[in-house]
Design a protein around this motif. Structure first.
Motif, PDB file in Angstrom:
ATOM      1  N   ARG A 109      53.874  48.170  41.635  1.00 33.79           N
ATOM      2  CA  ARG A 109      54.565  46.884  41.585  1.00 33.79           C
ATOM      3  C   ARG A 109      55.873  46.947  40.807  1.00 33.79           C
ATOM      4  O   ARG A 109      56.727  46.084  40.963  1.00 33.79           O
ATOM      5  N   ALA A 149      39.943  42.855  39.554  1.00 31.79           N
ATOM      6  CA  ALA A 149      40.865  43.098  40.668  1.00 31.79           C
ATOM      7  C   ALA A 149      42.245  42.505  40.415  1.00 31.79           C
ATOM      8  O   ALA A 149      43.238  43.001  40.955  1.00 31.79           O
ATOM      9  N   ALA A 150      42.311  41.456  39.633  1.00 33.22           N
ATOM     10  CA  ALA A 150      43.594  40.784  39.400  1.00 33.22           C
ATOM     11  C   ALA A 150      43.466  39.816  38.238  1.00 33.22           C
ATOM     12  O   ALA A 150      42.353  39.433  37.848  1.00 33.22           O
ATOM     13  N   ARG A 210      41.481  38.662  48.518  1.00 30.06           N
ATOM     14  CA  ARG A 210      40.537  38.620  49.629  1.00 30.06           C
ATOM     15  C   ARG A 210      39.654  39.880  49.605  1.00 30.06           C
ATOM     16  O   ARG A 210      38.437  39.801  49.759  1.00 30.06           O
ATOM     17  N   GLU A 211      40.321  41.005  49.337  1.00 24.22           N
ATOM     18  CA  GLU A 211      39.587  42.264  49.244  1.00 24.22           C
ATOM     19  C   GLU A 211      38.569  42.222  48.094  1.00 24.22           C
ATOM     20  O   GLU A 211      37.416  42.636  48.243  1.00 24.22           O
ATOM     21  N   ALA A 212      39.010  41.682  46.949  1.00 21.96           N
ATOM     22  CA  ALA A 212      38.110  41.570  45.798  1.00 21.96           C
ATOM     23  C   ALA A 212      36.921  40.684  46.141  1.00 21.96           C
ATOM     24  O   ALA A 212      35.776  40.984  45.799  1.00 21.96           O
ATOM     25  N   PRO A 220      47.309  43.902  39.219  1.00 25.04           N
ATOM     26  CA  PRO A 220      48.056  42.814  39.854  1.00 25.04           C
ATOM     27  C   PRO A 220      47.865  41.490  39.128  1.00 25.04           C
ATOM     28  O   PRO A 220      46.751  41.182  38.692  1.00 25.04           O
ATOM     29  N   SER A 270      53.707  44.377  47.398  1.00 26.20           N
ATOM     30  CA  SER A 270      52.861  43.518  48.223  1.00 26.20           C
ATOM     31  C   SER A 270      52.474  42.269  47.448  1.00 26.20           C
ATOM     32  O   SER A 270      52.462  42.240  46.222  1.00 26.20           O
ATOM     33  N   PRO A 314      50.429  39.897  45.454  1.00 25.67           N
ATOM     34  CA  PRO A 314      49.222  40.160  44.672  1.00 25.67           C
ATOM     35  C   PRO A 314      48.013  39.369  45.164  1.00 25.67           C
ATOM     36  O   PRO A 314      46.880  39.763  44.942  1.00 25.67           O
ATOM     37  N   SER A 331      47.073  39.127  48.148  1.00 23.36           N
ATOM     38  CA  SER A 331      46.397  39.812  49.245  1.00 23.36           C
ATOM     39  C   SER A 331      45.202  40.609  48.723  1.00 23.36           C
ATOM     40  O   SER A 331      44.212  40.792  49.424  1.00 23.36           O
ATOM     41  N   GLY A 332      45.297  41.058  47.468  1.00 25.37           N
ATOM     42  CA  GLY A 332      44.171  41.795  46.876  1.00 25.37           C
ATOM     43  C   GLY A 332      42.970  40.914  46.597  1.00 25.37           C
ATOM     44  O   GLY A 332      41.859  41.412  46.429  1.00 25.37           O
TER      45      GLY A 332
END
Lengths: 251, 251
Positions: free
Chosen positions: A29, A130-131, A96-98, A158, A89, A91, A93-94
């Motif tokens: 980042r 994750a964030a 949903r993955e988390a 992130p 990217s 942040p 977006s991560g």
């Protein structure tokens, strides 16, 4: 002289010392734009310098010049000026993955102390969050002191700033997170927490904590303490909960 | 001007702010000898001032004078000078009681950072440790910064300085303590810890941790972390373990 306020508005930041520089070199980042190094540190830094992109200049200056440029006494012998990647990217977006991976995110509300902010990032990173999501009252994690206390993890973990606690919650709720609102008066004890949905750990201000309305609407969590003191540092309290969540995710 | 080095040799200390003053007023080991207060703070402090022993003078000074006496800018509007009670009981006497009650003590080895020292006391106090034992390489918990970060708990939680880690261990072994040596490379995971004998939690230096020889001789304990970082702050790591020990003692 480097002025913090001249940098932060542009998404720029100062990374001090090798520990933070290592995070900067790992970061997707942020990227280094220039380095300032004491002559005596050049040899020890050669491997790191070799990993810099070719267009990043390395300036070498003696201690007196170095401190005048920095505007403060520099003990670590290496400073990097870095900026946000323009193509970094989103942040979010991560998140949903988390959510899909049953992960944990941290939500800081009104955290105004740079030491606590830095320590929170360090702990969130150590326990694989994750964030970090910040409400609009939080201080800036890219402030020099926060970066240092975070051991550079603000550059790799992130984070995003997203309005009020309620607004942040609406984004997370859609993704399937459960809110855990940390409070000394929480109705659930941490020891009763079991593995479950992805969790969003909400932390309040150092002084007042999360608002009562917010605590009533969500599952509130307390950390058992000896009587007479309800006074754990917010980042330390977060570490205890994040460690437990990490254990639950990795049985 | 108040010089730290002039005070600490005499067992004297400076307590700043109401949170620390409250611990001083509760302390059985330290007593206030004089107070310095900003005029604007007098009303707010009246209840606390009424609890002072009669022979403790309260000096009132405007901000400029106040800061010159203190030798640093004072934001909290109240300073107390305190000294150790001459008749204070031997802090070691509490160790036998802790051992008999299945309690926990903390042993700090080579802790050289005042912030970490203060945070360690705060966490030890929050989770009901009976005492903190310091080896001869530790910094002074009665240094102003350590007192402040400890939120004054260095004044209420008994501590004693006792030679090397090995010497401290010999005192504790006789009393029936089990040593838990905290290390990122520990052979036991914290989650496998069960209730058991009274525990002495040994913490190493910020940089190098406990010595290898010491770790080999004792049960070594690690806190599970996400890969890539073994970098939890020592006081934060202690908080996680002390919280677990507190849970085990209070099921």
């Amino acid at each position: 002289m480097v002025r913090e306020r001249d940098l932060t508005g542009r998404g720029g930041l100062i990374a001090e010392g090798t520990v933070v520089l290592d995070q900067l070199l790992r970061s997707r980042r942020f990227r280094p734009r220039s380095l300032l190094v004491l002559p005596a540190r050049l040899d020890g830094l050669s491997e790191r310098l070799a990993r810099l992109p070719r267009d990043v200049p390395v300036y070498v200056a003696e201690s007196a010049v170095f401190d005048r440029i920095a505007g403060f006494p520099v003990h670590r012998g290496v400073l990097a000026y870095a900026e946000r990647h323009e193509e970094a990217s989103d942040p979010l977006s991560g998140l949903r993955e988390a959510a899909e991976g049953g992960g944990t995110v941290v939500v800081a509300c009104g955290l105004s102390n740079h030491d606590n902010m830095g320590a929170l990032f360090r702990n969130a990173s150590v326990f694989g969050a994750a964030a970090v999501l910040l409400d609009d009252r939080c201080c800036d994690p890219l402030y020099r002191k926060a970066i240092r206390v975070s051991v550079g993890t603000v550059l790799t973990l992130p984070f995003v700033r997203l309005g009020s606690a309620g607004e942040i919650w609406r984004s997370l709720e859609e993704l399937g997170f459960e809110a855990l609102a940390l409070s000394p008066a929480g109705t659930s004890d941490l020891r009763d927490l079991r593995s479950g949905p992805p969790r969003a750990l909400f932390l309040g201000t150092e002084g007042e904590g999360l608002g009562e309305a917010f605590l009533r609407r969500h599952r509130s969590l307390r950390v058992a303490m000896a009587s007479g003191l309800d006074s754990l540092n917010v980042a330390t309290c977060a570490a205890i909960v994040l460690h437990r969540l990490y254990e639950l995710r990795n049985p």
